[in-house]
Scaffold this motif. Structure first.
Motif, PDB file in Angstrom:
ATOM      1  N   MET A   1      17.921 110.253   2.988  1.00 24.41           N
ATOM      2  CA  MET A   1      18.074 111.147   4.139  1.00 24.41           C
ATOM      3  C   MET A   1      17.055 110.780   5.203  1.00 24.41           C
ATOM      4  SD  MET A   1      17.920 115.318   4.209  1.00 24.41           S
ATOM      5  CE  MET A   1      18.121 116.209   5.742  1.00 24.41           C
ATOM      6  N   ALA A   2      17.463 110.698   6.463  1.00 22.59           N
ATOM      7  CA  ALA A   2      16.563 110.338   7.551  1.00 22.59           C
ATOM      8  C   ALA A   2      15.527 111.427   7.774  1.00 22.59           C
ATOM      9  CB  ALA A   2      17.361 110.108   8.832  1.00 22.59           C
ATOM     10  N   TRP A   3      14.325 110.997   8.169  1.00 22.63           N
ATOM     11  CA  TRP A   3      13.242 111.951   8.432  1.00 22.63           C
ATOM     12  C   TRP A   3      13.599 112.833   9.620  1.00 22.63           C
ATOM     13  CZ3 TRP A   3       9.751 113.070  12.398  1.00 22.63           C
ATOM     14  CH2 TRP A   3       8.635 113.828  12.023  1.00 22.63           C
ATOM     15  N   GLN A   4      13.347 114.134   9.494  1.00 19.95           N
ATOM     16  CA  GLN A   4      13.597 115.088  10.566  1.00 19.95           C
ATOM     17  C   GLN A   4      12.280 115.733  10.982  1.00 19.95           C
ATOM     18  OE1 GLN A   4      16.766 115.822  12.051  1.00 19.95           O
ATOM     19  NE2 GLN A   4      17.226 113.924  10.967  1.00 19.95           N
ATOM     20  N   ASN A   5      12.108 115.922  12.272  1.00 24.07           N
ATOM     21  CA  ASN A   5      10.885 116.490  12.815  1.00 24.07           C
ATOM     22  C   ASN A   5      10.795 117.978  12.455  1.00 24.07           C
ATOM     23  OD1 ASN A   5       8.725 117.365  14.345  1.00 24.07           O
ATOM     24  ND2 ASN A   5       9.578 116.727  16.315  1.00 24.07           N
ATOM     25  N   PRO A   6       9.844 118.372  11.590  1.00 22.79           N
ATOM     26  CA  PRO A   6       9.778 119.788  11.186  1.00 22.79           C
ATOM     27  C   PRO A   6       9.265 120.706  12.293  1.00 22.79           C
ATOM     28  CG  PRO A   6       7.977 118.553  10.196  1.00 22.79           C
ATOM     29  CD  PRO A   6       8.869 117.540  10.866  1.00 22.79           C
ATOM     30  N   TRP A   7       8.693 120.136  13.356  1.00 23.50           N
ATOM     31  CA  TRP A   7       8.169 120.936  14.471  1.00 23.50           C
ATOM     32  C   TRP A   7       9.155 120.968  15.649  1.00 23.50           C
ATOM     33  CZ3 TRP A   7       5.539 117.107  11.891  1.00 23.50           C
ATOM     34  CH2 TRP A   7       4.558 117.548  10.998  1.00 23.50           C
ATOM     35  N   TYR A   8      10.321 120.414  15.477  1.00 29.08           N
ATOM     36  CA  TYR A   8      11.259 120.257  16.587  1.00 29.08           C
ATOM     37  C   TYR A   8      11.593 121.595  17.235  1.00 29.08           C
ATOM     38  CZ  TYR A   8      15.556 119.247  19.147  1.00 29.08           C
ATOM     39  OH  TYR A   8      16.514 119.139  20.128  1.00 29.08           O
ATOM     40  N   ASP A   9      11.440 121.613  18.554  1.00 29.22           N
ATOM     41  CA  ASP A   9      11.784 122.774  19.368  1.00 29.22           C
ATOM     42  C   ASP A   9      12.633 122.268  20.534  1.00 29.22           C
ATOM     43  OD1 ASP A   9      11.934 124.902  21.141  1.00 29.22           O
ATOM     44  OD2 ASP A   9       9.802 125.416  21.020  1.00 29.22           O
ATOM     45  N   ALA A  10      13.909 122.596  20.539  1.00 24.37           N
ATOM     46  CA  ALA A  10      14.836 122.059  21.537  1.00 24.37           C
ATOM     47  C   ALA A  10      14.476 122.480  22.963  1.00 24.37           C
ATOM     48  CB  ALA A  10      16.267 122.497  21.210  1.00 24.37           C
ATOM     49  N   THR A  11      13.626 123.500  23.109  1.00 26.71           N
ATOM     50  CA  THR A  11      13.227 123.938  24.459  1.00 26.71           C
ATOM     51  C   THR A  11      12.103 123.081  25.030  1.00 26.71           C
ATOM     52  OG1 THR A  11      11.538 125.528  23.705  1.00 26.71           O
ATOM     53  CG2 THR A  11      13.833 126.296  23.814  1.00 26.71           C
ATOM     54  N   GLN A  12      11.518 122.217  24.223  1.00 27.52           N
ATOM     55  CA  GLN A  12      10.390 121.389  24.661  1.00 27.52           C
ATOM     56  C   GLN A  12      10.864 119.959  24.919  1.00 27.52           C
ATOM     57  OE1 GLN A  12       7.368 122.782  25.251  1.00 27.52           O
ATOM     58  NE2 GLN A  12       8.410 124.694  24.690  1.00 27.52           N
ATOM     59  N   ALA A  13      10.678 119.477  26.157  1.00 33.51           N
ATOM     60  CA  ALA A  13      11.207 118.162  26.535  1.00 33.51           C
ATOM     61  C   ALA A  13      10.543 117.023  25.775  1.00 33.51           C
ATOM     62  CB  ALA A  13      11.036 117.953  28.039  1.00 33.51           C
ATOM     63  N   HIS A  14       9.317 117.229  25.299  1.00 36.32           N
ATOM     64  CA  HIS A  14       8.629 116.150  24.583  1.00 36.32           C
ATOM     65  C   HIS A  14       8.935 116.146  23.090  1.00 36.32           C
ATOM     66  CE1 HIS A  14       5.953 119.617  24.263  1.00 36.32           C
ATOM     67  NE2 HIS A  14       5.330 119.033  23.263  1.00 36.32           N
ATOM     68  N   HIS A  15       9.770 117.052  22.624  1.00 38.50           N
ATOM     69  CA  HIS A  15      10.208 117.082  21.219  1.00 38.50           C
ATOM     70  C   HIS A  15      11.547 116.369  21.081  1.00 38.50           C
ATOM     71  CE1 HIS A  15       7.735 120.671  19.525  1.00 38.50           C
ATOM     72  NE2 HIS A  15       7.107 120.156  20.570  1.00 38.50           N
ATOM     73  N   THR A  16      11.739 115.692  19.965  1.00 36.44           N
ATOM     74  CA  THR A  16      13.047 115.178  19.589  1.00 36.44           C
ATOM     75  C   THR A  16      13.268 115.505  18.105  1.00 36.44           C
ATOM     76  OG1 THR A  16      12.433 112.988  18.714  1.00 36.44           O
ATOM     77  CG2 THR A  16      12.614 113.209  21.127  1.00 36.44           C
ATOM     78  N   PRO A  17      14.504 115.493  17.635  1.00 34.17           N
ATOM     79  CA  PRO A  17      14.730 115.734  16.204  1.00 34.17           C
ATOM     80  C   PRO A  17      14.032 114.701  15.320  1.00 34.17           C
ATOM     81  CG  PRO A  17      16.772 115.983  17.431  1.00 34.17           C
ATOM     82  CD  PRO A  17      15.775 115.408  18.385  1.00 34.17           C
ATOM     83  N   GLU A  18      13.755 113.504  15.891  1.00 36.43           N
ATOM     84  CA  GLU A  18      13.131 112.430  15.110  1.00 36.43           C
ATOM     85  C   GLU A  18      11.623 112.336  15.320  1.00 36.43           C
ATOM     86  OE1 GLU A  18      15.669 111.762  17.396  1.00 36.43           O
ATOM     87  OE2 GLU A  18      17.191 112.147  15.850  1.00 36.43           O
ATOM     88  N   GLY A  19      11.056 113.165  16.216  1.00 35.90           N
ATOM     89  CA  GLY A  19       9.626 113.070  16.471  1.00 35.90           C
ATOM     90  C   GLY A  19       9.263 113.602  17.848  1.00 35.90           C
ATOM     91  N   PHE A  20       8.550 112.776  18.624  1.00 39.89           N
ATOM     92  CA  PHE A  20       8.080 113.195  19.934  1.00 39.89           C
ATOM     93  C   PHE A  20       8.274 112.059  20.935  1.00 39.89           C
ATOM     94  CE2 PHE A  20       5.739 115.454  16.665  1.00 39.89           C
ATOM     95  CZ  PHE A  20       5.946 116.777  17.044  1.00 39.89           C
ATOM     96  N   ARG A  21       8.206 112.390  22.224  1.00 43.78           N
ATOM     97  CA  ARG A  21       8.427 111.391  23.258  1.00 43.78           C
ATOM     98  C   ARG A  21       7.662 111.795  24.516  1.00 43.78           C
ATOM     99  NH1 ARG A  21      14.742 113.055  24.405  1.00 43.78           N
ATOM    100  NH2 ARG A  21      14.332 115.117  25.310  1.00 43.78           N
ATOM    101  N   ASN A  22       7.497 110.851  25.427  1.00 43.45           N
ATOM    102  CA  ASN A  22       6.948 111.135  26.745  1.00 43.45           C
ATOM    103  C   ASN A  22       8.062 111.602  27.671  1.00 43.45           C
ATOM    104  OD1 ASN A  22       4.155 110.191  26.361  1.00 43.45           O
ATOM    105  ND2 ASN A  22       5.106 108.168  26.123  1.00 43.45           N
ATOM    106  N   PRO A  23       7.778 112.524  28.587  1.00 43.49           N
ATOM    107  CA  PRO A  23       8.775 112.870  29.600  1.00 43.49           C
ATOM    108  C   PRO A  23       9.058 111.711  30.554  1.00 43.49           C
ATOM    109  CG  PRO A  23       7.070 114.561  29.448  1.00 43.49           C
ATOM    110  CD  PRO A  23       6.596 113.383  28.656  1.00 43.49           C
ATOM    111  N   GLU A  24       8.087 110.790  30.689  1.00 41.68           N
ATOM    112  CA  GLU A  24       8.238 109.677  31.622  1.00 41.68           C
ATOM    113  C   GLU A  24       9.147 108.582  31.047  1.00 41.68           C
ATOM    114  OE1 GLU A  24       4.346 111.722  32.035  1.00 41.68           O
ATOM    115  OE2 GLU A  24       5.302 110.658  30.373  1.00 41.68           O
ATOM    116  N   GLU A  25       9.609 107.736  31.934  1.00 40.11           N
ATOM    117  CA  GLU A  25      10.452 106.606  31.541  1.00 40.11           C
ATOM    118  C   GLU A  25       9.673 105.627  30.659  1.00 40.11           C
ATOM    119  OE1 GLU A  25      12.660 102.797  33.769  1.00 40.11           O
ATOM    120  OE2 GLU A  25      11.439 104.241  34.892  1.00 40.11           O
TER     121      GLU A  25
END
Length: 332
Positions: free
Chosen positions: A1-25
């Motif tokens: 099973m693929a790893w899922q981000n346990p802190w994922y919050d769909a209201t936060q732009a820097h969250h993803t189901p797989e981890g975290f990201r920058n808002p920038e390109e």
């Protein structure tokens, strides 16, 4: 099973189901890492400091002096800082080992001596970590802290508490961007940074990265952490400023085409410093590890040039010696 981000919050732009990201390109393209490594090897980079390593150490390094009782800050080289606030000691990103690497015999080697021995600290109350890269999260240093100062409270971005506990840390608090905790009259807030995380080949961006704002009645300090430049950083000063102390990175920026999305250069650091109101600012992220193509002594020269071009003279944004300190009394 693929790893899922346990802190994922769909209201936060820097969250993803797989981890975290920058808002920038994302500026890096496939093959850029291989290109950088190839060009670096061809050009034999980085070069030593102009006068050699011993002269650089003589000019830029001193031992930490912990005497006195005033509120004070010390730069420990690279991104590591020590603060004394009302007789409480606080370490930030204390990478004090011989290498920034998972291996004791390979990886970026410390070129300047660590100015502080943990044994010299009378006690240690708090440790702030910005992200999990080896030049900021140093396993041997963390394990020594856990043994010597078991009551030290670690504050880390989301996802890093488990790693700390496995190394013996007893008390650790995880925070998301813009979240705060108040401890003994000091407020700690995790703030955005433009960077990334990776400890192994399998955990890229599974933990968050951040800067920190540390505030008490006399101090409002922004430690940017490891960050590329972004206008999104302006929101930190807008929401939590004005600051009377900051620490902004000026190193590991060359070549700019490869590093610009994760490390700001001195020109960008000066622009950001002007935007946040020109507080007393410690230039960090230089002087210890050769992580990019510039020599160890290039960042302070580039900073001086950037300040001159920006029309800034006698500024509060000048290089410190590794181990140097300043009083935090009457900063305003």
């Amino acid at each position: 099973m693929a790893w899922q981000n346990p802190w994922y919050d769909a209201t936060q732009a820097h969250h993803t189901p797989e981890g975290f990201r920058n808002p920038e390109e994302e500026l890096r393209q496939p093959g850029d890492l291989q290109r950088w490594r190839r060009e670096r090897k061809q050009q034999n980079l980085p070069q030593p400091p102009r006068a050699g390593y011993p002269a650089f150490i003589e000019s830029w390094c001193q031992a930490v002096d912990l005497s006195g009782t005033d509120d004070r800050i010390w730069w420990l080289g690279h991104a590591a800082l020590l603060l004394r606030l009302n007789q409480r000691y606080l370490l930030i990103d204390p990478a004090l080992s011989a290498r920034a690497s998972p291996l004791p015999f390979a990886g970026p080697q410390r070129k300047t001596p660590a100015p502080l021995s943990l044994a010299g600290l009378p006690h240690l109350d708090y440790v702030l970590i910005s992200h999990n890269h080896y030049d900021h999260l140093d396993r041997p240093t963390v394990k020594r802290i856990a043994r010597q100062f078991p009551a030290a409270h670690f504050l880390v971005p989301l996802g890093m508490a488990q790693w700390c506990r496995k190394r013996g840390v007893r008390t650790v608090t995880e925070l998301d961007w813009w979240h705060s905790v108040a401890l003994n009259g000091i407020q700690f807030t995790a703030v955005p940074a433009r960077h990334w995380s990776m400890r192994t080949f399998w955990d890229r961006n599974r933990t968050l990265w951040c800067g920190w704002v540390v505030r008490n009645p006399q101090l409002n300090f922004w430690f940017s952490g490891d960050s590329g430049y972004s206008e999104n950083l302006h929101a930190i000063a807008q929401q939590l400023g004005p600051f009377n102390l900051a620490a902004l990175p000026i190193g590991a920026y060359a070549p700019k085409w490869f590093m610009r999305g994760q490390h700001m250069d001195p020109d960008q650091a000066v622009h950001l410093w002007q935007h946040i109101g020109r507080p007393l600012t410690i230039p960090i992220h230089w002087g210890v590890f050769e992580l990019a193509d510039e020599s160890l002594d290039e960042p302070p020269r580039a900073l001086a040039q950037a300040l001159q071009i920006a029309g800034e003279e006698n500024s509060g944004f000048a290089p410190w010696r590794i181990g140097e300190s300043r009083s935090l009394v009457n900063l305003d």
